[in-house]
Design a protein around this motif. Structure first.
Motif, PDB file in Angstrom:
ATOM      1  N   ASP A   1       0.861  -1.182   0.000  1.00  0.00           N
ATOM      2  CA  ASP A   1       0.000   0.000   0.000  1.00  0.00           C
ATOM      3  C   ASP A   1       0.898   1.232   0.000  1.00  0.00           C
ATOM      4  OD1 ASP A   1      -1.718   2.116   0.519  1.00  0.00           O
ATOM      5  OD2 ASP A   1      -2.921   1.015   1.984  1.00  0.00           O
ATOM      6  N   ARG A   2       1.195   1.762  -1.172  1.00  0.00           N
ATOM      7  CA  ARG A   2       2.188   2.838  -1.291  1.00  0.00           C
ATOM      8  C   ARG A   2       1.771   4.092  -0.529  1.00  0.00           C
ATOM      9  NH1 ARG A   2       3.693   4.213  -7.225  1.00  0.00           N
ATOM     10  NH2 ARG A   2       5.307   5.418  -6.115  1.00  0.00           N
ATOM     11  N   LEU A   3       0.486   4.405  -0.540  1.00  0.00           N
ATOM     12  CA  LEU A   3       0.030   5.624   0.128  1.00  0.00           C
ATOM     13  C   LEU A   3       0.179   5.513   1.639  1.00  0.00           C
ATOM     14  CD1 LEU A   3      -1.137   8.431  -0.128  1.00  0.00           C
ATOM     15  CD2 LEU A   3      -3.424   7.428  -0.227  1.00  0.00           C
ATOM     16  N   SER A   4      -0.244   4.390   2.206  1.00  0.00           N
ATOM     17  CA  SER A   4      -0.119   4.204   3.650  1.00  0.00           C
ATOM     18  C   SER A   4       1.345   4.112   4.068  1.00  0.00           C
ATOM     19  CB  SER A   4      -0.863   2.938   4.084  1.00  0.00           C
ATOM     20  OG  SER A   4      -2.257   3.092   3.884  1.00  0.00           O
ATOM     21  N   LEU A   5       2.173   3.474   3.237  1.00  0.00           N
ATOM     22  CA  LEU A   5       3.601   3.406   3.532  1.00  0.00           C
ATOM     23  C   LEU A   5       4.222   4.800   3.506  1.00  0.00           C
ATOM     24  CD1 LEU A   5       6.032   1.588   4.122  1.00  0.00           C
ATOM     25  CD2 LEU A   5       6.381   1.369   1.645  1.00  0.00           C
TER      26      LEU A   5
ATOM     27  N   ASP B   1      11.500  15.666   3.163  1.00  0.00           N
ATOM     28  CA  ASP B   1      11.050  15.243   1.838  1.00  0.00           C
ATOM     29  C   ASP B   1       9.900  14.242   1.930  1.00  0.00           C
ATOM     30  OD1 ASP B   1      12.912  16.848   0.616  1.00  0.00           O
ATOM     31  OD2 ASP B   1      14.375  15.249   0.295  1.00  0.00           O
ATOM     32  N   ALA B   2       9.925  13.399   2.968  1.00  0.00           N
ATOM     33  CA  ALA B   2       8.874  12.389   3.114  1.00  0.00           C
ATOM     34  C   ALA B   2       7.503  13.029   3.271  1.00  0.00           C
ATOM     35  CB  ALA B   2       9.164  11.485   4.310  1.00  0.00           C
ATOM     36  N   ARG B   3       7.440  14.194   3.883  1.00  0.00           N
ATOM     37  CA  ARG B   3       6.146  14.867   4.026  1.00  0.00           C
ATOM     38  C   ARG B   3       5.687  15.449   2.692  1.00  0.00           C
ATOM     39  NH1 ARG B   3       3.148  19.337   4.985  1.00  0.00           N
ATOM     40  NH2 ARG B   3       1.624  19.243   6.703  1.00  0.00           N
ATOM     41  N   HIS B   4       6.602  16.030   1.924  1.00  0.00           N
ATOM     42  CA  HIS B   4       6.252  16.521   0.592  1.00  0.00           C
ATOM     43  C   HIS B   4       5.767  15.365  -0.290  1.00  0.00           C
ATOM     44  CE1 HIS B   4       7.686  20.487   1.483  1.00  0.00           C
ATOM     45  NE2 HIS B   4       8.917  20.060   1.732  1.00  0.00           N
ATOM     46  N   GLN B   5       6.402  14.222  -0.148  1.00  0.00           N
ATOM     47  CA  GLN B   5       5.992  13.055  -0.934  1.00  0.00           C
ATOM     48  C   GLN B   5       4.595  12.590  -0.535  1.00  0.00           C
ATOM     49  OE1 GLN B   5       8.084   9.187  -0.424  1.00  0.00           O
ATOM     50  NE2 GLN B   5       8.391   9.255  -2.642  1.00  0.00           N
ATOM     51  N   LEU B   6       4.267  12.711   0.744  1.00  0.00           N
ATOM     52  CA  LEU B   6       2.921  12.353   1.195  1.00  0.00           C
ATOM     53  C   LEU B   6       1.875  13.206   0.485  1.00  0.00           C
ATOM     54  CD1 LEU B   6       0.865  10.972   3.048  1.00  0.00           C
ATOM     55  CD2 LEU B   6       1.430  12.683   4.804  1.00  0.00           C
ATOM     56  N   ILE B   7       2.097  14.507   0.411  1.00  0.00           N
ATOM     57  CA  ILE B   7       1.147  15.389  -0.271  1.00  0.00           C
ATOM     58  C   ILE B   7       1.044  15.009  -1.739  1.00  0.00           C
ATOM     59  CG2 ILE B   7       0.702  17.769  -0.965  1.00  0.00           C
ATOM     60  CD1 ILE B   7       1.958  18.661   1.658  1.00  0.00           C
ATOM     61  N   ASP B   8       2.172  14.756  -2.380  1.00  0.00           N
ATOM     62  CA  ASP B   8       2.158  14.377  -3.795  1.00  0.00           C
ATOM     63  C   ASP B   8       1.359  13.094  -4.021  1.00  0.00           C
ATOM     64  OD1 ASP B   8       3.701  16.569  -4.441  1.00  0.00           O
ATOM     65  OD2 ASP B   8       5.596  15.459  -4.458  1.00  0.00           O
ATOM     66  N   ARG B   9       1.529  12.123  -3.120  1.00  0.00           N
ATOM     67  CA  ARG B   9       0.816  10.848  -3.266  1.00  0.00           C
ATOM     68  C   ARG B   9      -0.677  11.022  -3.019  1.00  0.00           C
ATOM     69  NH1 ARG B   9       4.723   6.576  -2.379  1.00  0.00           N
ATOM     70  NH2 ARG B   9       6.103   6.844  -4.180  1.00  0.00           N
ATOM     71  N   LEU B  10      -1.036  11.870  -2.067  1.00  0.00           N
ATOM     72  CA  LEU B  10      -2.454  12.127  -1.816  1.00  0.00           C
ATOM     73  C   LEU B  10      -3.098  12.800  -3.025  1.00  0.00           C
ATOM     74  CD1 LEU B  10      -2.352  13.325   1.895  1.00  0.00           C
ATOM     75  CD2 LEU B  10      -3.576  11.320   1.046  1.00  0.00           C
ATOM     76  N   ILE B  11      -2.392  13.742  -3.618  1.00  0.00           N
ATOM     77  CA  ILE B  11      -2.925  14.431  -4.786  1.00  0.00           C
ATOM     78  C   ILE B  11      -3.092  13.461  -5.948  1.00  0.00           C
ATOM     79  CG2 ILE B  11      -2.365  16.173  -6.537  1.00  0.00           C
ATOM     80  CD1 ILE B  11      -1.057  17.772  -4.239  1.00  0.00           C
ATOM     81  N   ALA B  12      -2.150  12.550  -6.092  1.00  0.00           N
ATOM     82  CA  ALA B  12      -2.198  11.593  -7.196  1.00  0.00           C
ATOM     83  C   ALA B  12      -3.218  10.476  -6.960  1.00  0.00           C
ATOM     84  CB  ALA B  12      -0.820  10.973  -7.410  1.00  0.00           C
ATOM     85  N   SER B  13      -3.661  10.303  -5.716  1.00  0.00           N
ATOM     86  CA  SER B  13      -4.568   9.207  -5.399  1.00  0.00           C
ATOM     87  C   SER B  13      -6.012   9.562  -5.744  1.00  0.00           C
ATOM     88  CB  SER B  13      -4.473   8.855  -3.909  1.00  0.00           C
ATOM     89  OG  SER B  13      -5.112   9.853  -3.142  1.00  0.00           O
ATOM     90  N   ASP B  14      -6.855   8.571  -5.665  1.00  0.00           N
ATOM     91  CA  ASP B  14      -8.275   8.768  -5.973  1.00  0.00           C
ATOM     92  C   ASP B  14      -8.971   9.660  -4.961  1.00  0.00           C
ATOM     93  OD1 ASP B  14      -8.794   5.380  -7.214  1.00  0.00           O
ATOM     94  OD2 ASP B  14      -8.112   7.204  -8.213  1.00  0.00           O
TER      95      ASP B  14
END
Length: 247
Positions: free
Chosen positions: A84-88, A227-240
């Motif tokens: 689960d990439r988003l939860s990870l 960077d991990a927090r910025h990546q979280l936002i990017d993944r949330l935006i890219a998710s459904d």
């Protein structure tokens, strides 16, 4: 001297040929580093992954020394979330924020307790993003920069609070905010106690807490957010769950 506790691995760094320095977050001792002999061995590497729940014993001649850890794995949260990439990404953001924000060897029991609640819900995408943002708001409060969601900074009333002043961290009502909407941060309703949170609310919440974490906490240390927090936002935006314009 020595102590024992349960906690969560925040980071692992190779030290010498066979050892590792680990950063562990515990309820009783806060964020605490120590050396693990044989920490990069095939047996220990899976145990020392960031996010894993462990039982540790720390020993040192003096309390201010780095000291040595003996580590026993309890559960492997990182491995459980591997598919689960988003939860990870959420897990990685939490461990990174703890490493960056929490002073070493300071006890923050409420922050630890909510940390565990968020980790326990990382399998549920409908729940954990809002919990994570509440955790960041609690982190701000624990570090002395708490936000005021209770009453309007302009009118003193506690109804229809919709925004936060980026300068004072105090809430602003809809009527008082109207002339300054381009200068204020939106206050998501779930931070005022409502149970529902939309994708827009989640991203606005991350923008809100991120602003104060960066300008109040990290600015003083000449650092930005991990960077991990910025990546979280990017993944949330890219998710459904967040098909909206990027903040």
């Amino acid at each position: 001297m020595n102590w024992q506790a349960e906690g969560y691995i925040l980071s692992t760094q190779k030290h010498g040929e066979t050892s590792a320095i680990i950063d562990v977050f515990t309820r009783e001792q806060g964020r605490h580093k120590g050396l693990v002999r044989g920490g990069i061995s095939r047996r220990m590497r899976p145990v020392l992954q960031p996010g894993n729940h462990v039982r540790v014993e720390w020993r040192g001649r003096l309390s201010e020394q780095l000291g040595y850890y003996t580590v026993e794995g309890i559960d492997s949260r990182a491995a459980e979330l591997m598919d689960d990439r988003l939860s990870l990404t959420g897990l990685n953001a939490m461990t990174a924020m703890c490493r960056e924000m929490l002073p070493e060897r300071e006890t923050h029991e409420p922050i630890f307790d909510v940390f565990e609640i968020v980790l326990a819900n990382l399998h549920n995408i409908d729940v954990w993003p809002a919990l994570y943002i509440r955790w960041e708001a609690g982190l701000l409060s624990a570090l002395g920069y708490g936000l005021d969601f209770d009453r309007c900074a302009a009118t003193g009333k506690n109804d229809n609070l919709t925004h936060i002043s980026p300068r004072s961290g105090r809430a602003v009502s809809a009527s008082a905010a109207e002339p300054y909407l381009d200068k204020l941060l939106r206050l998501p309703p779930f931070l005022r106690g409502e149970s529902f949170s939309s994708p827009e609310d989640i991203l606005d919440g991350l923008k809100l807490t991120g602003h104060f974490l960066e300008t109040r906490v990290q600015w003083n240390l000449n650092r930005t957010l991990p960077d991990a927090r910025h990546q979280l936002i990017d993944r949330l935006i890219a998710s459904d769950i967040a098909r909206i314009q990027k903040i």
